[in-house]
Design a protein around this motif. Structure first.
Motif, PDB file in Angstrom:
ATOM      1  N   UNK A 182       0.870  -1.333   0.009  1.00  0.00           N
ATOM      2  CA  UNK A 182       0.120  -0.081  -0.095  1.00  0.00           C
ATOM      3  C   UNK A 182       0.734   1.097   0.005  1.00  0.00           C
ATOM      4  N   UNK A 183       0.414   2.205  -0.810  1.00  0.00           N
ATOM      5  CA  UNK A 183       1.252   3.524  -0.846  1.00  0.00           C
ATOM      6  C   UNK A 183       2.388   3.406  -1.818  1.00  0.00           C
ATOM      7  N   UNK A 184       3.053   2.166  -2.248  1.00  0.00           N
ATOM      8  CA  UNK A 184       3.961   2.172  -3.165  1.00  0.00           C
ATOM      9  C   UNK A 184       3.648   2.297  -4.586  1.00  0.00           C
ATOM     10  N   UNK A 185       2.476   2.016  -4.776  1.00  0.00           N
ATOM     11  CA  UNK A 185       2.342   2.070  -6.481  1.00  0.00           C
ATOM     12  C   UNK A 185       2.404   3.210  -6.991  1.00  0.00           C
ATOM     13  N   UNK A 186       2.233   4.568  -6.035  1.00  0.00           N
ATOM     14  CA  UNK A 186       2.428   5.826  -6.594  1.00  0.00           C
ATOM     15  C   UNK A 186       4.115   6.132  -6.960  1.00  0.00           C
ATOM     16  N   UNK A 187       4.634   5.490  -6.097  1.00  0.00           N
ATOM     17  CA  UNK A 187       6.347   5.564  -6.401  1.00  0.00           C
ATOM     18  C   UNK A 187       6.837   4.997  -7.531  1.00  0.00           C
ATOM     19  N   UNK A 243      14.006   0.492 -11.244  1.00  0.00           N
ATOM     20  CA  UNK A 243      15.210   0.950 -10.207  1.00  0.00           C
ATOM     21  C   UNK A 243      15.136   0.099  -8.660  1.00  0.00           C
ATOM     22  N   UNK A 244      13.956  -0.547  -8.390  1.00  0.00           N
ATOM     23  CA  UNK A 244      13.929  -1.023  -7.322  1.00  0.00           C
ATOM     24  C   UNK A 244      14.561  -2.444  -7.307  1.00  0.00           C
ATOM     25  N   UNK A 245      14.436  -2.956  -8.735  1.00  0.00           N
ATOM     26  CA  UNK A 245      14.980  -4.460  -8.820  1.00  0.00           C
ATOM     27  C   UNK A 245      16.390  -4.232  -8.897  1.00  0.00           C
ATOM     28  N   UNK A 261      10.129  14.399  -4.130  1.00  0.00           N
ATOM     29  CA  UNK A 261      11.271  13.949  -3.419  1.00  0.00           C
ATOM     30  C   UNK A 261      10.680  12.717  -2.499  1.00  0.00           C
ATOM     31  N   UNK A 262       9.495  12.969  -1.958  1.00  0.00           N
ATOM     32  CA  UNK A 262       9.134  12.042  -0.805  1.00  0.00           C
ATOM     33  C   UNK A 262       8.942  10.546  -1.765  1.00  0.00           C
ATOM     34  N   UNK A 263       8.248  10.706  -2.777  1.00  0.00           N
ATOM     35  CA  UNK A 263       7.969   9.364  -3.568  1.00  0.00           C
ATOM     36  C   UNK A 263       9.512   8.776  -3.844  1.00  0.00           C
ATOM     37  N   UNK A 264      10.300   9.654  -4.382  1.00  0.00           N
ATOM     38  CA  UNK A 264      11.552   8.890  -4.720  1.00  0.00           C
ATOM     39  C   UNK A 264      12.180   8.287  -3.625  1.00  0.00           C
ATOM     40  N   UNK A 265      12.115   8.857  -2.540  1.00  0.00           N
ATOM     41  CA  UNK A 265      12.642   8.521  -1.313  1.00  0.00           C
ATOM     42  C   UNK A 265      12.032   7.153  -0.637  1.00  0.00           C
ATOM     43  N   UNK A 266      10.699   7.022  -0.918  1.00  0.00           N
ATOM     44  CA  UNK A 266       9.940   5.809  -0.655  1.00  0.00           C
ATOM     45  C   UNK A 266      10.198   4.693  -1.737  1.00  0.00           C
ATOM     46  N   UNK A 282      13.906   0.222  -0.029  1.00  0.00           N
ATOM     47  CA  UNK A 282      14.403  -1.134   0.329  1.00  0.00           C
ATOM     48  C   UNK A 282      15.984  -1.339  -0.262  1.00  0.00           C
ATOM     49  N   UNK A 283      16.279  -0.334  -0.845  1.00  0.00           N
ATOM     50  CA  UNK A 283      17.703  -0.510  -1.776  1.00  0.00           C
ATOM     51  C   UNK A 283      18.677   0.691  -1.178  1.00  0.00           C
TER      52      UNK A 283
END
Ligand code: SAH
Length: 287
Positions: A29-34, A196-198, A216-221, A225-226
């Motif tokens: 939840x909340x990750x989709x936007x990122x 990017x996350x992979x 900025x907030x979504x980029x950091x989120x 994990x990486x």
């Protein structure tokens, strides 16, 4: 550091359109936007919003408009870089590349910026200035969400010794970037199609450059994990950078991203204010 070319993880013929991959886990939840669409609101001033998909209508978006010639683009580069310490040869390379981007823009949606001086200032000068802040030489650099190749291509063209990985989750755009790398004879920089996350779960970088992907907030989120794979996280932002920094403050602190430097700069011809934010990421600890 290594970066594979071609489709990630054995998908032979993926859907050419978009990023979500079958192997990807369901977003929390909340990750989709990122992971979300192009040109998130916060970056609209850098390049107008583009559709998340290369929808057929978008293909026709610029097809009827004449594309600036290399000579026009060279003159625009000279105008935009008038006060900068850069060689005429580098400006020639930028003009050649800009022409490829504008031609490519007629068959796929790459950029909303098509007027020669705007292209020169908003894409090339803005990208190049990030390379003035922190030298790229000898460092591993990732351009996260490169799109048509910004900011990574101008950086690679200006500094042929730099080894940059241009990364995007949209295959069409990476195919285009690979074409431009070959056409420009750039060999040290590579283009990779992956999220990017992979990608950052497998590769570490000294510097990650991000422009017009998300707030900025979504980029950091997105990078939570990486975060240990990154030393410096540079975000290229528009005039509303301070609002974004404030909105990201708690999240950045919680995740261990520390705002180290803000460099505000202006584009010529009243084309707007920009800022480069340098966050020290958790990967910088102990090095
Ligand atoms: N940096 C470019 C392009 C911005 S558009 C510029 O400044 O012009 C944003 C790009 O980020 C799109 O091409 C999109 O496919 C890509 N993107 C979005 N989320 C991503 C993710 N999680 N991993 C890799 N690329 C992503």
């Amino acid at each position: 550091m290594s970066a594979a070319n071609g489709p990630p993880e054995g998908r032979s013929e993926p859907d050419p359109n978009e990023s979500p991959r079958p192997s990807a886990a369901r977003p929390a939840p909340g990750e989709a936007k990122a992971r979300g669409p192009l040109g998130a609101k916060a970056d609209d001033e850098i390049d107008g919003p583009l559709p998340a998909n290369d929808d057929p209508e978008a293909v026709l978006l610029h097809a009827d408009k004449p594309v600036a010639s290399v000579d026009e683009l060279r003159a625009a580069m000279q105008w935009a870089f008038e006060n900068e310490d850069i060689t005429p040869a580098a400006l020639d390379r930028f003009a050649e590349h800009a022409r490829l981007v504008l031609l490519g823009n007629q068959r796929m949606n790459l950029t909303a910026i098509v007027e020669a001086r705007e292209v020169a200032a908003k894409h090339y000068l803005d990208s190049w200035r990030a390379t003035r802040l922190l030298p790229l030489a000898g460092r591993s650099v990732l351009d996260l969400g490169t799109g048509a190749g910004f900011p990574g291509m101008p950086a690679a063209l200006a500094e042929p010794q730099a080894k940059i990985v241009l990364l995007d989750s949209t295959k069409k755009r990476i195919d285009f970037v690979q074409e431009t790398l070959a056409a420009m004879g750039v060999t040290r920089t590579t283009a990779t199609w992956e999220r990017a996350e992979d990608h950052l779960a497998k590769h570490r970088y000294d510097m990650v450059l991000v422009r017009a992907v998300s707030s900025v907030r979504e980029n950091v989120r997105l990078l939570r994990k990486v975060k240990h794979s990154i030393k410096d996280l540079l975000m290229l932002k528009g005039a509303s950078w301070s609002r974004e920094v404030r909105a990201a403050e708690r999240e950045a602190e919680r995740l261990g991203f520390r705002l180290d430097t803000v460099w505000e700069h202006e584009l010529p011809g009243d084309l707007g204010k920009r800022a480069i934010l340098v966050y020290r990421a958790p990967g910088s600890q102990g090095s």
